[in-house]
Scaffold this motif. Structure first.
Motif, PDB file in Angstrom:
ATOM      1  N   LEU A  89      57.799  75.076  64.447  1.00 29.88           N
ATOM      2  CA  LEU A  89      56.859  75.193  63.346  1.00 29.88           C
ATOM      3  C   LEU A  89      56.410  73.788  62.948  1.00 29.88           C
ATOM      4  O   LEU A  89      57.147  72.814  63.122  1.00 29.88           O
ATOM      5  CB  LEU A  89      57.524  75.871  62.144  1.00 29.88           C
ATOM      6  N   PRO A  90      55.229  73.692  62.329  1.00 30.20           N
ATOM      7  CA  PRO A  90      54.806  72.369  61.878  1.00 30.20           C
ATOM      8  C   PRO A  90      55.692  71.923  60.721  1.00 30.20           C
ATOM      9  O   PRO A  90      56.299  72.741  60.045  1.00 30.20           O
ATOM     10  CB  PRO A  90      53.359  72.592  61.428  1.00 30.20           C
ATOM     11  N   PRO A  91      55.797  70.623  60.432  1.00 35.52           N
ATOM     12  CA  PRO A  91      56.648  70.159  59.340  1.00 35.52           C
ATOM     13  C   PRO A  91      56.193  70.766  58.002  1.00 35.52           C
ATOM     14  O   PRO A  91      55.004  70.933  57.767  1.00 35.52           O
ATOM     15  CB  PRO A  91      56.471  68.650  59.335  1.00 35.52           C
ATOM     16  N   GLN A  92      57.179  71.069  57.178  1.00 39.07           N
ATOM     17  CA  GLN A  92      56.927  71.699  55.872  1.00 39.07           C
ATOM     18  C   GLN A  92      56.405  70.649  54.889  1.00 39.07           C
ATOM     19  O   GLN A  92      56.932  69.548  54.807  1.00 39.07           O
ATOM     20  CB  GLN A  92      58.230  72.317  55.343  1.00 39.07           C
ATOM     21  N   GLN A  93      55.368  70.997  54.094  1.00 40.97           N
ATOM     22  CA  GLN A  93      54.839  70.105  53.053  1.00 40.97           C
ATOM     23  C   GLN A  93      55.769  70.168  51.842  1.00 40.97           C
ATOM     24  O   GLN A  93      56.136  71.258  51.401  1.00 40.97           O
ATOM     25  CB  GLN A  93      53.421  70.547  52.638  1.00 40.97           C
ATOM     26  N   VAL A  94      56.145  69.027  51.305  1.00 40.03           N
ATOM     27  CA  VAL A  94      57.010  68.980  50.136  1.00 40.03           C
ATOM     28  C   VAL A  94      56.386  68.064  49.095  1.00 40.03           C
ATOM     29  O   VAL A  94      55.614  67.176  49.431  1.00 40.03           O
ATOM     30  CB  VAL A  94      58.438  68.491  50.494  1.00 40.03           C
ATOM     31  N   GLY A  95      56.737  68.308  47.819  1.00 38.62           N
ATOM     32  CA  GLY A  95      56.270  67.450  46.744  1.00 38.62           C
ATOM     33  C   GLY A  95      57.312  66.387  46.425  1.00 38.62           C
ATOM     34  O   GLY A  95      58.502  66.586  46.648  1.00 38.62           O
ATOM     35  N   VAL A  96      56.866  65.268  45.912  1.00 36.25           N
ATOM     36  CA  VAL A  96      57.762  64.172  45.577  1.00 36.25           C
ATOM     37  C   VAL A  96      57.499  63.775  44.129  1.00 36.25           C
ATOM     38  O   VAL A  96      56.344  63.632  43.724  1.00 36.25           O
ATOM     39  CB  VAL A  96      57.518  62.960  46.512  1.00 36.25           C
TER      40      VAL A  96
END
Length: 147
Positions: free
Chosen positions: A30-37
């Protein structure tokens, strides 16, 4: 020695091969998961606590009448501030008027009888010693003054 039946071998082989077959099949990548910082910084945060409760008046006054009578009207609003001397109720004054009328009649009767009582006292004072005793004079004087 024990003889192993062929279907036992098949079952053992399937159980042994199952983990290997699970490893052999990898899920599609799967493509890398988007995360918030977020940047953490220290600051004061108010502490808010909500608790169940009820409000109670800090001062409480019981209202009791000093006189008897029938209440016709309530002259204050519940919860409103009242001061010393403020009227709180209006009473039916017919019983008070009847009492005043009876007392006025008693006063009028006493005033009408005053000349008679005064003359009886004067007569007793003059006749003291000739048929009237000091006790008779005192009785006549008290009737003239207090009745």
């Amino acid at each position: 020695m024990k003889q192993i039946k062929p279907y036992h071998l098949l079952v053992n082989f399937l159980f042994a091969a199952l983990p290997l077959s699970a490893l052999a099949q990898q899920p599609p990548s799967l493509p890398p998961q988007q995360v918030g910082v977020i940047t953490v910084k220290q600051q004061e945060v108010p502490i808010i606590v909500e608790l169940p409760g009820r409000a109670v008046a800090y001062e409480k006054a019981d209202i009791r009448p000093r006189v008897t009578g029938i209440v016709i009207d309530k002259l204050y609003k519940a919860g409103a501030e009242v001061k010393k001397g403020d009227p709180l109720f209006r009473l039916d004054d017919s019983s008070y008027q009847a009492t005043v009328a009876a007392d006025e009649a008693t006063v009028a009767e006493a005033q009408a009888n005053l000349p008679v009582k005064q003359s009886a006292y004067n007569r007793a004072k003059k006749l003291e010693g000739s048929g009237y005793t000091a006790a008779d004079v005192d009785t006549a004087e008290s009737e003239a003054r207090f009745r």
